[in-house]
Enzyme design. Structure first.
Site, PDB file in Angstrom:
ATOM      1  N   GLU A   1      -5.018  -0.242 -13.528  1.00 48.35           N
ATOM      2  CA  GLU A   1      -5.980   1.134 -13.539  1.00 48.35           C
ATOM      3  C   GLU A   1      -4.966   2.257 -13.476  1.00 48.35           C
ATOM      4  O   GLU A   1      -4.419   2.675 -12.382  1.00 48.35           O
ATOM      5  CB  GLU A   1      -6.843   1.125 -11.940  1.00 48.35           C
TER       6      GLU A   1
ATOM      7  N   CYS B   1      -8.650   9.672 -10.315  1.00 50.34           N
ATOM      8  CA  CYS B   1      -8.123   9.317 -11.847  1.00 50.34           C
ATOM      9  C   CYS B   1      -9.485   9.583 -12.587  1.00 50.34           C
ATOM     10  O   CYS B   1      -9.426   9.598 -13.943  1.00 50.34           O
ATOM     11  CB  CYS B   1      -7.804   8.094 -12.021  1.00 50.34           C
TER      12      CYS B   1
ATOM     13  N   GLU C   1      -2.247  14.885 -16.989  1.00 46.77           N
ATOM     14  CA  GLU C   1      -3.523  14.816 -15.985  1.00 46.77           C
ATOM     15  C   GLU C   1      -3.189  15.636 -14.831  1.00 46.77           C
ATOM     16  O   GLU C   1      -1.697  15.370 -14.290  1.00 46.77           O
ATOM     17  CB  GLU C   1      -3.461  13.121 -15.871  1.00 46.77           C
TER      18      GLU C   1
ATOM     19  N   ALA D   1       0.806  -1.107  -0.062  1.00 43.51           N
ATOM     20  CA  ALA D   1       0.032   0.227   0.038  1.00 43.51           C
ATOM     21  C   ALA D   1       1.074   1.172  -0.144  1.00 43.51           C
ATOM     22  O   ALA D   1       2.149   0.910   0.043  1.00 43.51           O
ATOM     23  CB  ALA D   1      -0.935  -0.098   1.089  1.00 43.51           C
TER      24      ALA D   1
HETATM   25  P1  NAD Z   1       4.091   7.820  -9.038  1.00 50.70           P
HETATM   26  O1  NAD Z   1       3.696   7.731 -10.599  1.00 50.70           O
HETATM   27  O2  NAD Z   1       5.381   7.915  -8.877  1.00 50.70           O
HETATM   28  O3  NAD Z   1       3.332   7.161  -8.240  1.00 50.70           O
HETATM   29  C1  NAD Z   1       1.811   6.784  -8.295  1.00 50.70           C
HETATM   30  C2  NAD Z   1       1.710   5.338  -7.315  1.00 50.70           C
HETATM   31  O4  NAD Z   1       2.599   4.416  -8.009  1.00 50.70           O
HETATM   32  C3  NAD Z   1       2.410   5.695  -6.033  1.00 50.70           C
HETATM   33  O5  NAD Z   1       1.399   5.085  -5.054  1.00 50.70           O
HETATM   34  C4  NAD Z   1       3.773   4.987  -6.027  1.00 50.70           C
HETATM   35  O6  NAD Z   1       3.869   4.310  -4.611  1.00 50.70           O
HETATM   36  C5  NAD Z   1       3.462   3.671  -7.088  1.00 50.70           C
HETATM   37  N1  NAD Z   1       4.658   3.479  -7.704  1.00 50.70           N
HETATM   38  C6  NAD Z   1       5.810   4.457  -7.963  1.00 50.70           C
HETATM   39  N2  NAD Z   1       6.574   3.779  -8.612  1.00 50.70           N
HETATM   40  C7  NAD Z   1       6.360   2.382  -8.492  1.00 50.70           C
HETATM   41  C8  NAD Z   1       7.121   1.086  -8.923  1.00 50.70           C
HETATM   42  N3  NAD Z   1       8.666   1.245  -9.485  1.00 50.70           N
HETATM   43  N4  NAD Z   1       6.736  -0.055  -8.503  1.00 50.70           N
HETATM   44  C9  NAD Z   1       5.382  -0.075  -7.737  1.00 50.70           C
HETATM   45  N5  NAD Z   1       4.778   1.100  -7.287  1.00 50.70           N
HETATM   46  C10 NAD Z   1       5.246   2.489  -7.813  1.00 50.70           C
HETATM   47  O7  NAD Z   1       3.468   9.422  -8.994  1.00 50.70           O
HETATM   48  P2  NAD Z   1       3.007  10.406  -7.776  1.00 50.70           P
HETATM   49  O8  NAD Z   1       3.472  11.611  -7.728  1.00 50.70           O
HETATM   50  O9  NAD Z   1       2.437   9.545  -6.555  1.00 50.70           O
HETATM   51  O10 NAD Z   1       1.411  10.462  -8.426  1.00 50.70           O
HETATM   52  C11 NAD Z   1       1.530  11.081  -9.685  1.00 50.70           C
HETATM   53  C12 NAD Z   1       0.544  10.625 -10.701  1.00 50.70           C
HETATM   54  O11 NAD Z   1       0.217   9.508 -10.236  1.00 50.70           O
HETATM   55  C13 NAD Z   1      -0.672  11.409 -10.867  1.00 50.70           C
HETATM   56  O12 NAD Z   1      -0.508  12.541 -11.797  1.00 50.70           O
HETATM   57  C14 NAD Z   1      -1.660  10.411 -11.386  1.00 50.70           C
HETATM   58  O13 NAD Z   1      -1.501  10.455 -12.838  1.00 50.70           O
HETATM   59  C15 NAD Z   1      -1.127   9.173 -10.744  1.00 50.70           C
HETATM   60  N6  NAD Z   1      -1.943   8.483  -9.816  1.00 50.70           N
HETATM   61  C16 NAD Z   1      -3.125   7.720 -10.356  1.00 50.70           C
HETATM   62  C17 NAD Z   1      -3.779   7.284  -9.422  1.00 50.70           C
HETATM   63  C18 NAD Z   1      -5.143   6.674  -9.984  1.00 50.70           C
HETATM   64  O14 NAD Z   1      -5.973   6.495  -8.870  1.00 50.70           O
HETATM   65  N7  NAD Z   1      -4.956   6.000 -11.068  1.00 50.70           N
HETATM   66  C19 NAD Z   1      -3.506   7.334  -8.023  1.00 50.70           C
HETATM   67  C20 NAD Z   1      -2.410   8.010  -7.573  1.00 50.70           C
HETATM   68  C21 NAD Z   1      -1.496   8.593  -8.552  1.00 50.70           C
END
Ligand code: NAD
Length: 476
Positions: free
Chosen positions: A248, A282, A379, A174
């Site tokens: 997702e 999202c 986004e 998580a």
């Molecule tokens: P991010 O892309 O780094 O992280 C998004 C999620 O992915 C976080 O929970 C993170 O822990 C996880 N994550 C990142 N790298 C990972 C890896 N190598 N392996 C497994 N999990 C990994 O960016 P952020 O700053 O946390 O969020 C930015 C963007 O992420 C937002 O602009 C949005 O587009 C997207 N986002 C989407 C949702 C959704 O509900 N679809 C939720 C949160 C973030």
């Protein structure tokens, strides 16, 4: 008075402290509220062994018994709603009323999945006498799942619910930024009598955890919610080991406002929805394409409503929109708004960070945006509403489909003819007409194009967690 939970791993039915890792911050004042542990290789090996054992037990547990445990856990979460909502607001910032709704939504996912797990019917194929062909949906195995920070309880609930209902075990990593929702879920399942190893919860450096878990043998499915960039990375990793994925990913939801609706009602409803979770959803309605005859009235009503949204600490009952969940979102809003401004967009409401402490940013309305403004393609994942006029429905549909995303899309119209063109023309996994609700437990949710693979929820959701096995049986 509720308290913030102790942040621990839950592996093989036991709570373990692990190695202290990152601080968890309250986004309303940036104070430290806890320290989340980070999983070591040894913790992950324990979780893999536990998930393999858990799968052996759970996949042979009757669907009715599985459902009973899931329903008991959901009932416990409903009883504990105040504790869970408190933790969510403290770590994420959203208004406490929205946190309570999130808990209820998470419980609805578990309750729907619990029932649906008893209906994963196969089929018997008509055949000649003496032989039977039977198609079965069997649980796929242990699942490696990754949930994000925007819905600390309902996002983990989606993945845990689907996996457990199908008879799978799961290792959930998580969010390290909002860990308490998943902790409360694990507590409720523990108290409901879930066998050890069926649900395992870890935290860690995201890339290290995914790189280690995905190739391991007990893992048979990778489920992720987050950005498209990370989704592609994990899908590539899974493909190298021939493992299926449930993804997702990001959206950039268009809202098409046709010329036959009340612009004030549509704008007021849209602005209210945009403020939900401070736009960090999202499916958040973001790119508004409004028929030019209604444009001025729609913008005026949207701006009025946006300016009236009360931004503040989520525990204050008058707050309608809390802070953004982390400092990265503030930076993203500032960058995207500055770029749009420089390229000629008008800022009609908001547009500046609020205060110096806490991640507060107002509901912001941008109009007359050029196509090359970054925010029209990236986004925002925050409280930005982008409103442009369109001259026809065809024009609007073309603009709606112009991005690689295809998660949620919305439209306002009372015309059956328009609705039919929207259903046929809009590229999205979820189209909502005259409502801004994109998904409930009973309906399948997911994206097309770069917004993902597979569906969560509905009768379709559970099938991701199964494999099809055909049995040919000659009776001699
Ligand atoms: P991010 O892309 O780094 O992280 C998004 C999620 O992915 C976080 O929970 C993170 O822990 C996880 N994550 C990142 N790298 C990972 C890896 N190598 N392996 C497994 N999990 C990994 O960016 P952020 O700053 O946390 O969020 C930015 C963007 O992420 C937002 O602009 C949005 O587009 C997207 N986002 C989407 C949702 C959704 O509900 N679809 C939720 C949160 C973030």
């Amino acid at each position: 008075m509720p308290s913030y939970p102790d942040l621990q791993h839950y592996i093989g039915g036991r709570w373990t402290r692990g190695v202290d890792g990152w601080q968890v911050l309250n986004p309303a004042d940036e104070s430290v509220i806890g320290t989340v542990p980070l999983a070591t290789r040894a913790d992950l090996d324990d979780a893999l062994a536990a998930a393999a054992d858990g799968f052996r037990i759970w996949s042979r547990t009757s669907p009715a018994k599985r459902a009973a445990i899931m329903l008991k856990a959901a009932a416990l979460m409903r009883e504990r709603i105040e504790d869970i909502a408190y933790a969510i607001t403290l770590e994420h910032g959203k208004p406490i009323a929205q946190a309570r709704l999130e808990v209820i939504r998470g419980c609805e996912f578990f309750e729907w999945d619990a029932a649906e797990g008893q209906r994963t019917y196969g089929r018997v194929i008509p055949s000649e006498p003496g032989i039977k062909y039977v198609v079965l949906h069997r649980p796929i195995g242990a699942v490696a799942a990754f949930s994000p920070w925007n819905f600390p309880m309902s996002q983990p609930a989606r993945k845990i619910g689907g996996a457990l209902a199908a008879g799978c075990s799961i290792i959930l990593k998580a969010s390290e930024e909002t860990p308490a929702g998943a902790i409360h879920i694990a507590r409720a399942f523990h108290d409901a009598g879930l066998p050890p190893g069926v649900l395992n919860l870890v935290f860690g450096v995201p890339s290290e955890v995914s790189e280690y878990l995905i190739p391991q043998d007990p893992i048979r499915l990778v489920a992720f919610t987050g950005s498209t960039a990370v989704g592609k990375l994990l899908t590539g990793m899974a493909a190298r080991h021939m493992k299926p994925v449930l993804m997702e990913l990001g959206g950039h939801a268009p809202v098409i406002v046709c010329d036959d609706v009340d612009p004030v009602a549509a704008a007021t409803m849209s602005a209210t929805r945009k403020a939900r979770n401070a736009g960090q959803v999202c499916t958040s309605p973001t790119r508004f394409f409004v028929h030019e005859t209604l444009y001025d009235a729609f913008v005026a009503a949207f701006v009025e409503k946006a300016r009236a949204v009360t931004v503040g600490n989520g525990f204050d009952p008058s707050t309608q929109m809390g802070p953004l969940a982390n400092g990265r979102r503030i930076e993203a809003m500032e960058t995207l708004v500055a770029d749009a401004r420089a390229k000629g967009a008008r800022v009609r409401a908001g547009g500046e960070r609020l205060g110096k402490s806490g991640y507060f940013y107002p509901l912001t309305v941008l109009t007359e945006l050029p196509d090359d403004a970054r925010v029209m393609r990236e986004e925002p994942f925050g409280p930005l509403a982008l409103i442009n006029p369109v001259s026809s429905l065809d024009d609007a549909i073309e603009k709606a489909n112009a991005l690689p995303h295809g998660l949620a899309a919305y439209a306002f119209t009372h015309s059956a003819h328009n609705a039919d063109r929207l259903v046929e023309g809009v590229e999205a996994g979820n189209l909502s007409i005259n409502t801004l609700e994109a998904s409930i437990a009973e309906t399948p949710f997911g994206g097309v194009k770069e917004s993902g693979l597979g569906r969560e929820g509905g009768a379709e959701g559970i099938l991701n967690y199964t494999i099809v096995k055909n049995v040919s049986h000659r009776m001699i």
